[in-house]
Design a protein around this motif. Structure first.
Motif, PDB file in Angstrom:
ATOM      1  N   GLU A  46       0.825  -1.203   0.000  1.00 26.59           N
ATOM      2  CA  GLU A  46       0.000   0.000   0.000  1.00 26.59           C
ATOM      3  C   GLU A  46       0.857   1.249   0.000  1.00 26.59           C
ATOM      4  O   GLU A  46       1.970   1.257   0.534  1.00 26.59           O
ATOM      5  CB  GLU A  46      -0.926   0.013   1.218  1.00 26.59           C
ATOM      6  CG  GLU A  46      -0.217   0.086   2.550  1.00 26.59           C
ATOM      7  CD  GLU A  46      -1.164   0.259   3.739  1.00 26.59           C
ATOM      8  OE1 GLU A  46      -2.368   0.440   3.525  1.00 26.59           O
ATOM      9  OE2 GLU A  46      -0.668   0.221   4.883  1.00 26.59           O
ATOM     10  N   ASN A  58       1.414  13.774  -0.026  1.00 26.21           N
ATOM     11  CA  ASN A  58       0.130  13.101   0.129  1.00 26.21           C
ATOM     12  C   ASN A  58       0.346  11.894   1.025  1.00 26.21           C
ATOM     13  O   ASN A  58       1.391  11.234   0.933  1.00 26.21           O
ATOM     14  CB  ASN A  58      -0.409  12.667  -1.230  1.00 26.21           C
ATOM     15  CG  ASN A  58      -1.814  12.136  -1.129  1.00 26.21           C
ATOM     16  OD1 ASN A  58      -2.684  12.771  -0.558  1.00 26.21           O
ATOM     17  ND2 ASN A  58      -2.041  10.951  -1.659  1.00 26.21           N
ATOM     18  N   TYR A  59      -0.623  11.619   1.887  1.00 25.11           N
ATOM     19  CA  TYR A  59      -0.465  10.545   2.866  1.00 25.11           C
ATOM     20  C   TYR A  59      -1.679   9.637   2.907  1.00 25.11           C
ATOM     21  O   TYR A  59      -2.813  10.077   2.679  1.00 25.11           O
ATOM     22  CB  TYR A  59      -0.256  11.131   4.267  1.00 25.11           C
ATOM     23  CG  TYR A  59       0.979  11.971   4.404  1.00 25.11           C
ATOM     24  CD1 TYR A  59       0.936  13.340   4.190  1.00 25.11           C
ATOM     25  CD2 TYR A  59       2.204  11.392   4.730  1.00 25.11           C
ATOM     26  CE1 TYR A  59       2.074  14.118   4.298  1.00 25.11           C
ATOM     27  CE2 TYR A  59       3.351  12.155   4.848  1.00 25.11           C
ATOM     28  CZ  TYR A  59       3.273  13.523   4.627  1.00 25.11           C
ATOM     29  OH  TYR A  59       4.408  14.291   4.735  1.00 25.11           O
ATOM     30  N   ALA A  60      -1.437   8.391   3.241  1.00 24.34           N
ATOM     31  CA  ALA A  60      -2.535   7.479   3.534  1.00 24.34           C
ATOM     32  C   ALA A  60      -3.222   7.964   4.803  1.00 24.34           C
ATOM     33  O   ALA A  60      -2.569   8.514   5.705  1.00 24.34           O
ATOM     34  CB  ALA A  60      -2.002   6.067   3.732  1.00 24.34           C
ATOM     35  N   ASP A  61      -4.526   7.770   4.878  1.00 21.70           N
ATOM     36  CA  ASP A  61      -5.270   8.234   6.047  1.00 21.70           C
ATOM     37  C   ASP A  61      -4.709   7.653   7.340  1.00 21.70           C
ATOM     38  O   ASP A  61      -4.711   8.307   8.386  1.00 21.70           O
ATOM     39  CB  ASP A  61      -6.745   7.853   5.914  1.00 21.70           C
ATOM     40  CG  ASP A  61      -7.466   8.691   4.875  1.00 21.70           C
ATOM     41  OD1 ASP A  61      -8.554   8.267   4.430  1.00 21.70           O
ATOM     42  OD2 ASP A  61      -6.942   9.760   4.493  1.00 21.70           O
ATOM     43  N   SER A  62      -4.203   6.432   7.267  1.00 20.11           N
ATOM     44  CA  SER A  62      -3.740   5.746   8.474  1.00 20.11           C
ATOM     45  C   SER A  62      -2.478   6.354   9.069  1.00 20.11           C
ATOM     46  O   SER A  62      -2.150   6.085  10.230  1.00 20.11           O
ATOM     47  CB  SER A  62      -3.485   4.264   8.164  1.00 20.11           C
ATOM     48  OG  SER A  62      -2.521   4.131   7.128  1.00 20.11           O
ATOM     49  N   LYS A  64      -1.614   9.887   8.430  1.00 25.54           N
ATOM     50  CA  LYS A  64      -1.692  11.356   8.461  1.00 25.54           C
ATOM     51  C   LYS A  64      -1.501  11.877   9.866  1.00 25.54           C
ATOM     52  O   LYS A  64      -2.066  11.351  10.822  1.00 25.54           O
ATOM     53  CB  LYS A  64      -3.051  11.819   7.912  1.00 25.54           C
ATOM     54  CG  LYS A  64      -3.143  11.835   6.411  1.00 25.54           C
ATOM     55  CD  LYS A  64      -4.508  12.318   5.944  1.00 25.54           C
ATOM     56  CE  LYS A  64      -4.610  12.288   4.428  1.00 25.54           C
ATOM     57  NZ  LYS A  64      -5.959  12.669   3.957  1.00 25.54           N
ATOM     58  N   ASP A  90       1.704  -0.424  12.152  1.00 23.58           N
ATOM     59  CA  ASP A  90       2.673   0.124  11.185  1.00 23.58           C
ATOM     60  C   ASP A  90       3.749  -0.898  10.837  1.00 23.58           C
ATOM     61  O   ASP A  90       4.575  -0.649   9.956  1.00 23.58           O
ATOM     62  CB  ASP A  90       3.347   1.375  11.748  1.00 23.58           C
ATOM     63  CG  ASP A  90       2.388   2.532  11.938  1.00 23.58           C
ATOM     64  OD1 ASP A  90       2.509   3.237  12.972  1.00 23.58           O
ATOM     65  OD2 ASP A  90       1.522   2.740  11.064  1.00 23.58           O
TER      66      ASP A  90
END
Length: 120
Positions: A46, A58-62, A64, A90
């Motif tokens: 991912e 830009n970041y994955a919501d998990s 941020k 993580d």
């Protein structure tokens, strides 16, 4: 030979921090998007974070608010992922990816990955 080499992974406790580095050798970043991905056991790879040559990220919501991606636009050979507030979820192998230019040619490369393990 062009390659991306990640470093900085290891074992951390929940709430701790790690800083990953990804260095390009044999070439330099083309100025296109550079990114960090991760793959946990039994899961698909991912996207974690990406950054443009202009610094837009830009970041994955998990992740941020906890992770920060950055790139060295002077050397054009290193990107980083600062990971704070680590959680057990993580835990994964982290890979960097991006376009590397050498001799007028640009190709997309993946690093070999670096293991991050977060204990609770």
């Amino acid at each position: 030979q062009v390659q991306l080499v990640e470093s900085g992974g290891g074992l951390a406790q929940a709430g701790g921090s790690l800083r990953l580095s990804c260095a390009a050798s044999g070439g330099y970043f083309s100025g296109n998007l550079m990114a960090w991905y991760r793959q946990a056991p039994g899961k698909e790879r991912e996207l974690v974070a990406s950054i443009t040559s202009g610094g837009a990220s830009n970041y994955a919501d998990s992740v941020k608010g906890r992770f920060t991606i950055s790139r060295d636009n002077i050397k054009k050979t290193v990107i980083y992922l600062q990971m704070n507030g680590l959680k057990p979820e993580d835990t994964a192998v982290y890979y960097c990816n991006g376009d590397i230019m050498r001799g007028g040619w640009t190709s997309n490369y993946w690093g070999q990955g670096t293991q991050v393990t977060v204990s609770s």
